[in-house]
Design a protein around this motif. Structure first.
Motif, short mmCIF file in Angstrom:
data_model
loop_
_atom_site.label_atom_id
_atom_site.label_comp_id
_atom_site.label_asym_id
_atom_site.label_seq_id
_atom_site.Cartn_x
_atom_site.Cartn_y
_atom_site.Cartn_z
N PHE A 195 0.83 -1.21 0.00
CA PHE A 195 0.00 0.00 0.00
C PHE A 195 0.87 1.26 0.00
O PHE A 195 0.75 2.11 -0.88
N VAL A 196 1.78 1.37 0.97
CA VAL A 196 2.59 2.59 1.08
C VAL A 196 3.61 2.71 -0.04
O VAL A 196 3.95 3.83 -0.47
N GLU A 197 4.10 1.57 -0.53
CA GLU A 197 5.08 1.62 -1.62
C GLU A 197 4.48 2.13 -2.92
O GLU A 197 5.21 2.60 -3.80
N ASN A 198 3.16 2.05 -3.04
CA ASN A 198 2.50 2.50 -4.26
C ASN A 198 1.83 3.87 -4.10
O ASN A 198 1.02 4.26 -4.92
N LEU A 199 2.20 4.57 -3.04
CA LEU A 199 1.71 5.93 -2.81
C LEU A 199 2.87 6.92 -2.91
O LEU A 199 3.99 6.59 -2.53
N PRO A 200 2.63 8.12 -3.39
CA PRO A 200 3.70 9.12 -3.48
C PRO A 200 4.07 9.67 -2.11
O PRO A 200 3.39 9.41 -1.11
N GLU A 201 5.14 10.44 -2.08
CA GLU A 201 5.68 10.95 -0.82
C GLU A 201 4.75 11.91 -0.10
O GLU A 201 4.86 12.10 1.11
N ASN A 202 3.82 12.53 -0.84
CA ASN A 202 2.96 13.52 -0.19
C ASN A 202 1.71 12.91 0.44
O ASN A 202 0.78 13.61 0.80
N VAL A 203 1.69 11.59 0.55
CA VAL A 203 0.58 10.89 1.21
C VAL A 203 1.05 10.36 2.55
O VAL A 203 2.02 9.59 2.62
N LYS A 204 0.39 10.77 3.60
CA LYS A 204 0.73 10.32 4.96
C LYS A 204 -0.33 9.32 5.42
O LYS A 204 -1.51 9.64 5.47
N GLY A 237 -13.65 13.87 8.93
CA GLY A 237 -13.17 15.17 8.47
C GLY A 237 -11.68 15.36 8.51
O GLY A 237 -11.19 16.41 8.07
N LYS A 238 -10.94 14.37 9.00
CA LYS A 238 -9.49 14.54 9.15
C LYS A 238 -8.69 13.91 8.01
O LYS A 238 -7.48 14.13 7.92
N TYR A 239 -9.36 13.13 7.16
CA TYR A 239 -8.62 12.38 6.15
C TYR A 239 -9.18 12.61 4.75
O TYR A 239 -10.38 12.86 4.58
N ASN A 240 -8.28 12.47 3.78
CA ASN A 240 -8.69 12.54 2.38
C ASN A 240 -9.29 11.22 1.91
O ASN A 240 -10.12 11.20 1.00
N SER A 242 -4.26 2.54 -5.44
CA SER A 242 -4.82 3.12 -6.67
C SER A 242 -6.11 3.88 -6.37
O SER A 242 -6.35 4.97 -6.92
N PHE A 243 -6.94 3.33 -5.49
CA PHE A 243 -8.17 4.03 -5.09
C PHE A 243 -7.84 5.37 -4.43
O PHE A 243 -8.48 6.39 -4.72
N VAL A 244 -6.86 5.37 -3.56
CA VAL A 244 -6.49 6.60 -2.85
C VAL A 244 -6.03 7.66 -3.86
O VAL A 244 -6.37 8.85 -3.73
N MET A 245 -5.28 7.25 -4.86
CA MET A 245 -4.70 8.22 -5.79
C MET A 245 -5.70 8.71 -6.83
O MET A 245 -5.66 9.86 -7.25
N THR A 246 -6.60 7.84 -7.27
CA THR A 246 -7.51 8.23 -8.35
C THR A 246 -8.90 8.61 -7.87
O THR A 246 -9.60 9.40 -8.52
N GLY A 247 -9.32 8.05 -6.72
CA GLY A 247 -10.67 8.28 -6.24
C GLY A 247 -11.73 7.57 -7.05
O GLY A 247 -12.93 7.76 -6.82
N GLU A 248 -11.30 6.74 -8.00
CA GLU A 248 -12.25 6.03 -8.85
C GLU A 248 -12.88 4.85 -8.10
O GLU A 248 -12.20 4.12 -7.38
#
Length: 325
Positions: A97-106, A128-131, A303-309
């Motif tokens: 999961f974390v390896e497939n996310l960019p650096e600006n995702v915590k 309300g605290k998370y994207n 992928s869901f986190v990054m695209t929102g699809e």
């Protein structure tokens, strides 16, 4: 700022700044404290702050310019990853999961430990605290009510998803028909044994339908079988049996009993476990597993986190064949 001895001060400063950006203390293009200012504020050396800023620049989260100093270059996205309990295969999921996310995702990783009050508290505190919210649901056959408070477009359900999901995103696994199908894929190996035993203790949180699927498979293919609802004991071992374990403790008990009796796995007795993990590759020259691909699960969640699809997937349970069967 309080520092821990478990992590370097540089990494803790990095995490502190990243969290403040994620929390909105510093917005896009906002000026950050100078090296001297932050050093004095949080009581660390200038060198520690400089190294932290240098790393954040390399990640593309901040930048520096003459007359302006350090400033926020990119927004930080915050993600809640709420899993049930720690296990080696959950670690595999998390790493992918974390390896497939960019650096600006915590990513904030939490575990609900199958405590419903804790689950509800974590979900309630996260509103309300998370994207994005990536959550292993509390129950297999029912959506946990507290999850309805989260924005559905930002929620991804994992694993336990056997209920009407309508417009929700999910990546689940089928513990009924999926289990039946994967047993069919191991039919040739299972035919070597006189009896199949599903070690499925009452205190397991594994969906109960798995026991029904196992029994139906055995009846359909004319196996002698038992669904054992208590933990394995050494006296349960019988030559000619193959054991399917849900819990690691039961796998260990089977292996210990067979070794003591001098039985060879794959011949006198067989064993397989639900959910694959790296350690299984070296135990007894390899223990077979029935498992989804947890690394792939982590990749799809990222992928869901990054695209929102929207994603709606039931992952197949696969037979990982090793010498124990």
């Amino acid at each position: 700022m309080k520092f821990s001895n478990k992590v370097s001060k540089v990494n803790q400063v990095i995490d502190h700044i990243t969290s403040e950006i994620a929390d909105g203390v510093y917005a896009l293009d906002d000026r950050l404290p100078s090296v001297n200012e932050l050093s004095q504020k949080i009581h660390v050396s200038r060198d520690t702050v400089f190294k932290a800023y240098k790393e954040l620049k390399q990640r593309g989260l901040i930048d520096a310019a003459p007359m302006k100093g350090y400033f926020v270059l990119d927004e930080v996205k915050r993600v809640l990853l709420l899993l049930d309990v720690y296990s080696p295969f959950k670690e595999k999921l998390y790493n992918a999961f974390v390896e497939n996310l960019p650096e600006n995702v915590k990513v904030d990783l939490l575990f609900h430990q199958y405590n419903e009050k804790l689950f509800d508290m974590i979900v309630g505190d996260s509103i309300g605290k998370y994207n994005s919210y990536v959550v292993m649901n509390f129950r297999y056959d029912e959506m946990t009510p507290s999850l309805l408070k989260l924005p559905s477009s930002k929620l991804l359900l994992l694993d336990f998803c056997s209920f009407p999901k309508e417009g929700l995103s999910y990546i689940g696994q089928n513990f009924d028909e999926g289990f039946y199908a994967v047993l069919e894929s191991a039919l040739e190996q299972l035919r070597k044994y006189k009896r199949l035993v599903f070690v499925f203790p009452e205190d397991s949180v594994h969906p109960k339908g798995a026991g029904d699927a196992f029994a139906r498979f055995c009846r359909d293919y004319h196996f002698n079988y038992e669904v054992q609802r208590i933990h394995f004991q050494a006296t349960d071992l019988s030559e000619g049996d193959a054991y399917v374990c849900i819990m690691t403790d039961d796998l260990v008990a089977v292996v210990a009993a067979a070794n003591k009796a001098g039985y060879k796995f794959g011949k006198e007795v067989g064993v397989a476990v639900y959910n694959d993990m790296p350690l299984l590759e070296i135990i007894q020259e390899g223990v077979s597993a029935f498992s989804i691909d947890f690394a792939r699960l982590g990749e799809m969640a990222a992928s869901f986190v990054m695209t929102g699809e929207k994603i709606q997937v039931d992952m197949p349970t696969c037979f990982v064949e090793r010498k124990s069967l």
